[in-house]
Design a protein around this motif. Sequence first.
Motif, PDB file in Angstrom:
ATOM      1  N   THR A 158       1.076  -1.210   0.141  1.00  0.00           N
ATOM      2  CA  THR A 158      -0.158   0.302  -0.048  1.00  0.00           C
ATOM      3  C   THR A 158       0.427   0.894  -0.086  1.00  0.00           C
ATOM      4  OG1 THR A 158      -1.706   1.035   1.103  1.00  0.00           O
ATOM      5  CG2 THR A 158      -0.072   0.093   2.362  1.00  0.00           C
ATOM      6  N   ILE A 159       0.380   2.178  -0.655  1.00  0.00           N
ATOM      7  CA  ILE A 159       1.191   3.445  -0.702  1.00  0.00           C
ATOM      8  C   ILE A 159       0.127   4.261   0.248  1.00  0.00           C
ATOM      9  CG2 ILE A 159       2.659   3.416  -2.345  1.00  0.00           C
ATOM     10  CD1 ILE A 159       1.062   4.963  -3.864  1.00  0.00           C
ATOM     11  N   GLY A 160      -0.704   3.746   1.140  1.00  0.00           N
ATOM     12  CA  GLY A 160      -1.887   4.543   1.636  1.00  0.00           C
ATOM     13  C   GLY A 160      -3.222   4.587   1.287  1.00  0.00           C
ATOM     14  N   GLY A 161      -3.259   4.089   0.885  1.00  0.00           N
ATOM     15  CA  GLY A 161      -5.346   3.864   0.773  1.00  0.00           C
ATOM     16  C   GLY A 161      -6.147   5.367   0.453  1.00  0.00           C
ATOM     17  N   GLY A 162      -7.131   5.508  -0.341  1.00  0.00           N
ATOM     18  CA  GLY A 162      -7.634   6.047  -0.495  1.00  0.00           C
ATOM     19  C   GLY A 162      -7.857   6.901  -2.239  1.00  0.00           C
ATOM     20  N   ALA A 163      -7.698   8.076  -1.634  1.00  0.00           N
ATOM     21  CA  ALA A 163      -7.618   8.602  -2.721  1.00  0.00           C
ATOM     22  C   ALA A 163      -5.734   8.794  -3.872  1.00  0.00           C
ATOM     23  CB  ALA A 163      -7.830  10.250  -3.294  1.00  0.00           C
ATOM     24  N   VAL A 164      -5.236   8.647  -2.427  1.00  0.00           N
ATOM     25  CA  VAL A 164      -4.401   8.730  -3.551  1.00  0.00           C
ATOM     26  C   VAL A 164      -4.088   7.119  -3.717  1.00  0.00           C
ATOM     27  CG1 VAL A 164      -2.974   8.191  -1.440  1.00  0.00           C
ATOM     28  CG2 VAL A 164      -1.927   9.448  -3.307  1.00  0.00           C
ATOM     29  N   GLU A 165      -3.933   6.472  -3.118  1.00  0.00           N
ATOM     30  CA  GLU A 165      -3.648   5.137  -4.019  1.00  0.00           C
ATOM     31  C   GLU A 165      -4.379   5.029  -4.802  1.00  0.00           C
ATOM     32  OE1 GLU A 165      -3.722   1.099  -1.642  1.00  0.00           O
ATOM     33  OE2 GLU A 165      -2.793   2.031  -0.996  1.00  0.00           O
ATOM     34  N   HIS A 166      -6.078   5.633  -5.247  1.00  0.00           N
ATOM     35  CA  HIS A 166      -6.670   5.152  -6.316  1.00  0.00           C
ATOM     36  C   HIS A 166      -6.436   5.859  -7.823  1.00  0.00           C
ATOM     37  CE1 HIS A 166     -10.467   4.980  -9.290  1.00  0.00           C
ATOM     38  NE2 HIS A 166     -10.362   5.925  -9.037  1.00  0.00           N
ATOM     39  N   LEU A 167      -5.749   6.992  -7.544  1.00  0.00           N
ATOM     40  CA  LEU A 167      -5.263   7.712  -8.114  1.00  0.00           C
ATOM     41  C   LEU A 167      -3.805   7.207  -8.499  1.00  0.00           C
ATOM     42  CD1 LEU A 167      -5.594  11.201  -7.129  1.00  0.00           C
ATOM     43  CD2 LEU A 167      -6.638  10.345  -8.805  1.00  0.00           C
ATOM     44  N   ALA A 168      -2.981   6.462  -8.091  1.00  0.00           N
ATOM     45  CA  ALA A 168      -1.767   5.801  -7.996  1.00  0.00           C
ATOM     46  C   ALA A 168      -2.003   4.751  -9.301  1.00  0.00           C
ATOM     47  CB  ALA A 168      -0.672   5.724  -7.124  1.00  0.00           C
ATOM     48  N   VAL A 169      -2.891   3.784  -9.030  1.00  0.00           N
ATOM     49  CA  VAL A 169      -3.164   2.617  -9.649  1.00  0.00           C
ATOM     50  C   VAL A 169      -3.646   2.841 -11.359  1.00  0.00           C
ATOM     51  CG1 VAL A 169      -4.855   1.208  -9.570  1.00  0.00           C
ATOM     52  CG2 VAL A 169      -3.766   1.410  -7.948  1.00  0.00           C
ATOM     53  N   GLN A 170      -4.678   3.992 -11.465  1.00  0.00           N
ATOM     54  CA  GLN A 170      -5.067   4.605 -12.506  1.00  0.00           C
ATOM     55  C   GLN A 170      -3.576   4.935 -13.393  1.00  0.00           C
ATOM     56  OE1 GLN A 170      -8.049   4.399 -13.022  1.00  0.00           O
ATOM     57  NE2 GLN A 170      -8.611   2.930 -11.690  1.00  0.00           N
ATOM     58  N   GLU A 171      -2.586   5.494 -12.857  1.00  0.00           N
ATOM     59  CA  GLU A 171      -1.503   5.977 -13.393  1.00  0.00           C
ATOM     60  C   GLU A 171      -1.109   4.983 -13.990  1.00  0.00           C
ATOM     61  OE1 GLU A 171       2.050   7.736 -15.056  1.00  0.00           O
ATOM     62  OE2 GLU A 171      -0.284   8.796 -14.132  1.00  0.00           O
ATOM     63  N   ALA A 172      -1.229   3.481 -12.580  1.00  0.00           N
ATOM     64  CA  ALA A 172       0.283   2.064 -13.214  1.00  0.00           C
ATOM     65  C   ALA A 172      -0.889   1.260 -14.354  1.00  0.00           C
ATOM     66  CB  ALA A 172      -0.383   1.528 -11.913  1.00  0.00           C
ATOM     67  N   LYS A 173      -2.119   1.304 -14.139  1.00  0.00           N
ATOM     68  CA  LYS A 173      -3.333   0.867 -15.170  1.00  0.00           C
ATOM     69  C   LYS A 173      -2.821   1.874 -16.576  1.00  0.00           C
ATOM     70  CE  LYS A 173      -7.466   0.084 -15.005  1.00  0.00           C
ATOM     71  NZ  LYS A 173      -8.726   0.515 -14.232  1.00  0.00           N
ATOM     72  N   ALA A 174      -2.607   3.232 -16.981  1.00  0.00           N
ATOM     73  CA  ALA A 174      -2.086   3.138 -17.898  1.00  0.00           C
ATOM     74  C   ALA A 174      -0.704   3.123 -18.255  1.00  0.00           C
ATOM     75  CB  ALA A 174      -1.974   5.074 -17.638  1.00  0.00           C
ATOM     76  N   LEU A 175      -0.270   2.696 -17.688  1.00  0.00           N
ATOM     77  CA  LEU A 175       1.518   2.948 -17.634  1.00  0.00           C
ATOM     78  C   LEU A 175       1.718   1.443 -17.843  1.00  0.00           C
ATOM     79  CD1 LEU A 175       4.015   4.681 -14.816  1.00  0.00           C
ATOM     80  CD2 LEU A 175       3.547   5.061 -17.008  1.00  0.00           C
ATOM     81  N   TRP A 176       0.725   0.605 -18.178  1.00  0.00           N
ATOM     82  CA  TRP A 176       0.957  -1.034 -18.102  1.00  0.00           C
ATOM     83  C   TRP A 176       0.710  -0.495 -19.810  1.00  0.00           C
ATOM     84  CZ3 TRP A 176       2.849  -5.462 -17.648  1.00  0.00           C
ATOM     85  CH2 TRP A 176       3.893  -5.644 -16.038  1.00  0.00           C
ATOM     86  N   ALA A 177      -0.751  -0.227 -20.014  1.00  0.00           N
ATOM     87  CA  ALA A 177      -1.539   0.115 -20.922  1.00  0.00           C
ATOM     88  C   ALA A 177      -0.260   0.721 -22.526  1.00  0.00           C
ATOM     89  CB  ALA A 177      -2.935   0.938 -21.447  1.00  0.00           C
ATOM     90  N   HIS A 178       0.594   1.847 -21.882  1.00  0.00           N
ATOM     91  CA  HIS A 178       0.934   2.439 -22.853  1.00  0.00           C
ATOM     92  C   HIS A 178       2.547   2.428 -22.479  1.00  0.00           C
ATOM     93  CE1 HIS A 178      -2.917   3.551 -23.910  1.00  0.00           C
ATOM     94  NE2 HIS A 178      -2.924   4.801 -23.095  1.00  0.00           N
ATOM     95  N   GLY A 179       3.320   1.512 -22.154  1.00  0.00           N
ATOM     96  CA  GLY A 179       3.953   1.312 -21.589  1.00  0.00           C
ATOM     97  C   GLY A 179       4.903   3.077 -21.173  1.00  0.00           C
ATOM     98  N   GLY A 180       5.968   2.611 -20.547  1.00  0.00           N
ATOM     99  CA  GLY A 180       6.893   3.993 -20.351  1.00  0.00           C
ATOM    100  C   GLY A 180       7.510   3.538 -18.584  1.00  0.00           C
ATOM    101  N   GLY A 181       7.611   5.218 -18.303  1.00  0.00           N
ATOM    102  CA  GLY A 181       8.802   4.855 -16.716  1.00  0.00           C
ATOM    103  C   GLY A 181      10.419   4.485 -16.604  1.00  0.00           C
TER     104      GLY A 181
END
Length: 83
Positions: free
Chosen positions: A29-52
């Motif tokens: 976890t990186i803290g749960g709640g809104a920040v974790e939700h946003l971070a998971v969305q970012e991770a999904k986008a990176l998986w889909a489009h590559g990068g990092g």
Amino acid sequence: MLVYETSGSTPVKSGSYMVVDANTATAGTIGGGAVEHLAVQEAKALWAHGGGPVRRHYDLTPGAAELGMVCGGDIDVEFEVRK
């Protein structure tokens, strides 16, 4: 993803990490709640489009008091895709 810097009141401190796989299953976890939700969305986008690695800054202050949250600091997260 890795929390590489925090300031103020945050749910976790630097060094906390979370793993998100291609199906968005998580470990840690990186803290749960809104920040974790946003971070998971970012991770999904990176998986889909590559990068990092990519670093993102999240401000936990807006709306914190109104939502009854005790945190209100800043958290910086680094993302890296490993396939």
